[in-house]
Design an enzyme around this catalytic site. Structure first.
Site, PDB file in Angstrom:
ATOM      1  N   ILE A 642       0.827  -1.210   0.000  1.00  0.00           N
ATOM      2  CA  ILE A 642       0.000   0.000   0.000  1.00  0.00           C
ATOM      3  C   ILE A 642       0.855   1.250   0.000  1.00  0.00           C
ATOM      4  CG2 ILE A 642      -2.061  -1.016   0.994  1.00  0.00           C
ATOM      5  CD1 ILE A 642      -1.130  -0.004   3.725  1.00  0.00           C
ATOM      6  N   PHE A 647      12.552   4.108   3.091  1.00  0.00           N
ATOM      7  CA  PHE A 647      13.021   3.142   4.073  1.00  0.00           C
ATOM      8  C   PHE A 647      12.415   1.755   3.881  1.00  0.00           C
ATOM      9  CE2 PHE A 647      14.008   6.988   6.572  1.00  0.00           C
ATOM     10  CZ  PHE A 647      15.351   6.726   6.780  1.00  0.00           C
ATOM     11  N   LYS A 664       5.148  -1.908   7.927  1.00  0.00           N
ATOM     12  CA  LYS A 664       6.262  -1.293   7.214  1.00  0.00           C
ATOM     13  C   LYS A 664       7.496  -2.172   7.359  1.00  0.00           C
ATOM     14  CE  LYS A 664       8.221   2.910   8.367  1.00  0.00           C
ATOM     15  NZ  LYS A 664       8.166   4.365   8.404  1.00  0.00           N
ATOM     16  N   ASP A 762      11.169  15.295  10.487  1.00  0.00           N
ATOM     17  CA  ASP A 762      10.837  14.920   9.106  1.00  0.00           C
ATOM     18  C   ASP A 762       9.371  15.227   8.820  1.00  0.00           C
ATOM     19  OD1 ASP A 762      11.526  14.095   6.597  1.00  0.00           O
ATOM     20  OD2 ASP A 762      11.449  11.951   7.037  1.00  0.00           O
TER      21      ASP A 762
END
Ligand SMILES: *[C@@H]1O[C@H](CO)[C@@H](O)[C@H](O)[C@H]1NC(C)=O
Ligand SMILES: *[C@@H]1O[C@H](CO)[C@@H](O)[C@H](O)[C@H]1NC(C)=O
Ligand SMILES: *[C@@H]1O[C@H](CO)[C@@H](O)[C@H](O)[C@H]1NC(C)=O
Ligand SMILES: *[C@@H]1O[C@H](CO)[C@@H](O)[C@H](O)[C@H]1NC(C)=O
Ligand SMILES: *[C@@H]1O[C@H](CO)[C@@H](O)[C@H](O)[C@H]1NC(C)=O
Ligand SMILES: *[C@@H]1O[C@H](CO)[C@@H](O)[C@H](O)[C@H]1NC(C)=O
Ligand SMILES: *[C@@H]1O[C@H](CO)[C@@H](O)[C@H](O)[C@H]1NC(C)=O
Length: 923
Positions: A642, A647, A664, A762
């Site tokens: 998805i 990373f 992830k 970030d």
């Protein structure tokens, strides 16, 4: 485990957008430009009249006020001369430039008028033997990026140059004088800037976009004197025409009748159009105009129906018919715009068809090329680099045009080489990674230390010279430099073994590793005929074990030697075996052992922050630990991707209790990768807030680094704004404000409510995720930093983050504060307002960088840059509030930026204003 707020997660992984490290630019550029705007004098609107070398202002015979040029230039010397011109003698100041090194540039403020328009720039050069040497100088002048002409005062003194220049977004225009070899000292007497009518001097120029015009002739037909302001409100000087046309054709005509000027965009003054040359005796009227040089020319012929008749005629230029049967209607003004390529002389002929040919005015311009400017990203990156050197490298304006900056090489407007040797840079800052077109980068002897980094984006780099520094590690990015041919790393402190990845650089033909602390075998991937590898002066480095016996590899022997290796059989021995086998003496073995211990200790030191083992993580209060098997089952063997980020990839998963999760899987197994993984797990286990994405758990098994988050079906804000299924149209202003408020709440929690404080580092659109109800949550804490001491004002750290969002101050000082997040969040706000990405490579170079581009508009309250999709649907006051806080957030100076709490408060207000605006429609 319990996640506050919603229970879903995103379709897109963190970093899915903007992960490519290209284009990075800063506000710096803008702030470096001295903006001293035209105080509008009583005379013409926006006129600037500089008396060069003059000390006092005065008003001249045309009622124009002149000021000293001192505020617009910092170089040169001043003097004055007495000379006689026409009937009057005058004492005129002037400025001259005996030093041929220093820049000789005037920074002319040009009226910032947010869209395209033209200004007239007129310079006057007078020599008149002011220095008593009797040697009139020759020099060239440039405007913006264009070298426009050579001034030769030998034949013509005074010399006047006049340009029509297209003004872009910039506040200043550089007008520079350039010495030429043996040309003497450039000299200047006056400089004038006059805004021109909007849209003027563009008609018929389609074949010549982005050009400047250099005046050759401006003739007021049928008039015997020159004419300017105030008769021409734009202060063009219209010359008398006797000298240009054969005397016999006619006398001037002066017939005053009102006429309609509206169709002539150049707005020639009525005083000019009231006179004409009308041919009474023969039917051919000719202007013969010699030109300075072979070139392309732009010609405007003006006609006005000032006689009670409607003449018609053919128009020929150099014998070619350019307009047949041209009618001049009574009481109307009109103009013919012509371009002529590659001509040296101009013969304008009007051939009568009915009545008599007539012409009222003529303008002739040479078409001058304006070289493209280097991209603003490149320029700002270079400015940041200049700043980091602590030196004034004289880098101003454009790196490539009109002349190249020192240390820089260009191809066209593209910077392709940078040579900065023998200065103190200390580290390769991320800025270097923005110079995407570099082919040559030479940073030898610049005190670089640590690892080779931030260069991975330089795909065109052919030569990289990092020799004579104190670099200790190859880093992980060299393998990305796919065009690399020459890599010079000699005389550094590189230790350990030579990475195998270097073998992937297929074009590499010279690798210089001399005089480092390398050891072991050189990877076989580098053992090829096309590649020369120089290895002498290392601890023990070679393609085979044998050459380690060679004394030349003893580090104590200084003389570098060239060793050329050709193909050899692969060697399977381990490095340790090579080392031990090769080293004869105990002494050397001892050195090596102590070195290894040192190395080991160093490594230990860098890992102090977090332990890598999952055992320790067990103590962290929240997140659940998954086994790799569980993850595999939940994601159906990693079936549905998805999202994809820098990373790693993100997969959709379903836990045994039916809950949807985003998984992830990180592929970055480097130390940095591991650190940021552990960092994220650690931080996310500690923070809980409805506007921060929730970590369900993680898996850290056999080198796997997997994070399991709540699944947010709305995807990221970046997907919403720019993704293939972008919902930009339905993303109304009120929604955008709500998202901004949510995200600001999340950041406010990190900065002010969590203990210890956390700097996200970030913040960007792809790290703001949306649930089904479009509630926003901040995610991805891989780079986040905790501020440990409660009173610490900043954390010094290696700069990390995403191009386009990075705080320029953090970037140059490496001091991280919460204000860096505010900057990045300001960029997000600008994206919400403008509906575009922070960096892009299309459009004009000036619009590449969102911050640089949007700031002046928003500051001026010019909302034409607001996202098309929002037009007409927002309350102006609400937009104004949001725009102001966005602009303040991206202030270059961090201390000028608001805190996130202030940003949040402003956004809440903007939100409620917009809500009541919408409510007023419902009633
Ligand atoms: C010069 O300008 C001043 C003020 O702008 C005006 O009062 C005066 O009439 C002008 N003089 C001429 C000769 O145009
Ligand atoms: C541009 O400047 C002119 C005067 O030079 C002014 O009349 C006009 O309103 C300005 N336009 C914009 C869009 O600012
Ligand atoms: C300048 O002009 C003079 C005569 O007008 C000419 O002799 C001389 O060569 C010119 N100098 C240059 C450098 O073009
Ligand atoms: C221009 O012509 C007018 C009238 O025809 C005359 O009074 C004036 O002196 C002339 N000017 C020049 C510079 O010849
Ligand atoms: C001037 O000419 C334009 C078109 O060229 C026309 O639209 C306008 O009505 C004219 N104005 C007058 C006062 O005649
Ligand atoms: C200019 O052009 C016309 C028509 O082509 C020609 O008759 C005339 O001789 C030309 N004059 C010059 C000076 O070249
Ligand atoms: C002219 O400038 C525009 C924008 O500045 C640019 O998009 C375009 O490519 C340029 N055209 C040429 C031919 O250089």
């Amino acid at each position: 485990m319990h996640c506050p707020g919603s229970t879903e997660w995103s379709r897109s992984g963190s970093g899915s957008m903007a992960s490519k490290c290209f284009l990075l630019g800063f506000v710096l550029l803008c702030s470096l430009w001295t903006v001293c705007f035209c105080n509008q004098d009583d005379t013409g609107f926006g006129f600037l009249s500089l008396s060069c070398g003059g000390t006092t202002g005065y008003v001249d015979a045309s009622n124009i006020s002149w000021v000293s040029d001192g505020a617009y230039i910092s170089s040169g010397k001043t003097t004055s001369i007495d000379y006689i011109e026409g009937t009057s003698s005058s004492n005129s100041p002037l400025r001259f430039f005996p030093d041929d090194k220093s820049p000789k540039c005037y920074k002319l403020p040009v009226k910032k008028n947010l869209s395209f328009s033209m200004v007239l720039v007129r310079a006057r050069f007078v020599y008149k033997n002011y220095d008593g040497l009797g040697k009139p100088p020759v020099f060239s002048v440039s405007l913006g990026t264009a070298i426009t002409s050579t001034v030769n005062l030998t034949g013509n003194d005074p010399w006047i140059e006049e340009f029509v220049w297209p003004v872009n977004y910039k506040d200043t225009l550089s007008f520079c004088l350039h010495s030429v070899p043996h040309g003497g000292s450039p000299v200047i007497s006056s400089l004038e800037v006059r805004p021109l009518p909007r849209g003027a001097y563009r008609t018929g120029m389609r074949d010549f976009p982005n050009k400047s015009l250099r005046k050759v002739y401006r003739i007021n037909s049928g008039y015997n004197e020159s004419l300017r302001y105030p008769l021409d409100p734009y202060d063009r000087i219209w010359d008398a025409d006797q000298s240009y046309t054969p005397f016999h054709v006619s006398s001037g005509f002066n017939f005053i009748l009102g006429f309609n000027l509206s169709s002539v965009i150049e707005s020639p003054p009525p005083a000019v159009l009231q006179t004409a040359r009308v041919l009474a005796r023969t039917d051919v009227l000719t202007y013969y105009l010699p030109l300075d040089a072979l070139g392309d020319y732009y010609i405007i012929l003006y006609f006005a129906g000032i006689v009670p008749a409607s003449p018609s005629f053919d128009v020929l230029v150099n014998g070619d018919l350019v307009q047949s049967n041209y009618h001049v209607k009574m009481s109307e003004a009109s103009a013919l715009h012509l371009t002529q390529k590659g001509i040296e002389n101009l013969n304008i002929t009007l051939k009568s068809i009915s009545f008599y040919p007539q012409i009222n005015a003529i303008e002739v311009y040479e078409i001058v090329d304006i070289p493209l400017e280097a991209s603003s990203t490149t320029v700002s990156a270079l400015q940041v680099i200049q700043q980091s050197t602590g030196l004034d490298l004289g880098w101003e304006d454009d790196p490539c045009s009109p002349t190249m900056w020192e240390h820089i090489g260009c191809e066209g407007s593209i910077v392709t080489s940078l040579v900065l040797a023998d200065i103190n840079l200390r580290s390769i800052s991320p800025t270097f990674g923005d110079l995407l077109d570099l082919k040559t980068l030479d940073l030898h002897n610049t005190s670089l230390a640590g690892e080779i980094q931030n260069l991975g984006s330089l795909q065109h780099l052919e030569k990289l010279n990092l020799s004579f520094n104190q670099l200790t590690s190859f880093g992980t990015e060299l393998e990305n430099l796919v065009s690399l041919q020459i890599l010079d790393l000699q005389n550094n402190s590189l230790d350990g073994i030579v990475p195998d990845d270097l073998g992937e650089l297929e074009d590499l033909h010279l690798l210089n590793l001399e005089n480092n602390k390398l050891q072991g075998t050189v990877p076989q991937s580098l053992n090829r005929e096309s590649l020369e590898v120089r290895t002498s002066g290392n601890l023990c480095l070679s393609f085979s074990t044998l050459s380690c016996n060679d004394v030349s590899s003893n580090p104590s022997i200084e003389t570098p030697q060239v060793t050329i290796f050709t193909k050899k059989k692969p060697d399977k021995n381990t490095h340790m075996a090579i080392m031990l086998g090769a080293i004869g003496g105990t002494l050397l073995a001892l050195i090596v052992i102590s070195l290894s211990v040192l190395l080991y200790m160093r490594r230990e030191r860098t890992e102090i922050t977090y332990s890598e083992s999952a055992v320790d993580m067990r103590n962290w209060n929240a997140a659940r630990i998954f086994s790799y098997k569980e993850i595999k089952a939940a994601t159906n063997n990693f079936k549905e991707v998805i999202g994809r980020g820098s990373f790693g990839s993100v997969y959709l998963g379903k836990l045994s209790d039916g809950k949807l999760v985003a998984v992830k899987v990180r592929f970055d197994k480097s130390q940095l990768g591991a650190d940021s993984f552990i960092n994220e797990v650690y931080l996310l286990s500690q923070v809980r807030h409805q506007n921060l994405v929730c970590l369900e758990g993680f898996c850290h098994e056999s080198k796997q680094q997997i994070l399991v988050y709540e699944y947010l079906p709305g995807g990221s804000l970046a997907d919403q704004l720019y993704g293939p299924n972008s919902q930009k149209v339905s993303l109304s202003w009120v929604r955008r404000l709500k998202i901004a408020v949510d995200a600001a709440k999340g950041l406010d929690y990190l900065h002010n409510a969590s203990d210890p404080r956390i700097i996200h580092r970030d913040v960007k659109c792809s790290n703001i995720l949306l649930d089904k109800e479009m509630n926003a949550k901040v995610c991805d804490f891989g780079l986040s930093k905790q501020v440990m001491q409660a009173d610490a004002t900043h954390v010094t750290t290696v700069v990390k983050g995403t191009a386009g969002y990075l705080d320029p101050e953090y970037y140059s000082t490496q001091q991280l504060t919460e204000k860096s997040d505010v900057y990045s969040f300001g960029v997000v706000l600008l994206e919400l307002i403008c509906g575009r990405e922070p960096l892009r490579r299309s459009g004009t170079p000036d619009s590449f960088n969102l911050v640089l581009w949007a700031k002046p508009y928003l500051q001026a309250g010019a909302f034409e840059i607001v996202d098309e999709n929002l037009k007409g649907t927002f309350d102006v006051e609400s937009m104004r509030k949001a725009a102001i806080v966005a602009v303040r957030s991206v202030e270059r100076d961090a201390s000028q930026r608001p805190t996130i709490a202030e940003v949040l408060a402003e956004l809440k207000e903007a939100y409620s204003i917009q809500l009541s605006f919408l409510a007023s429609f419902d009633m």
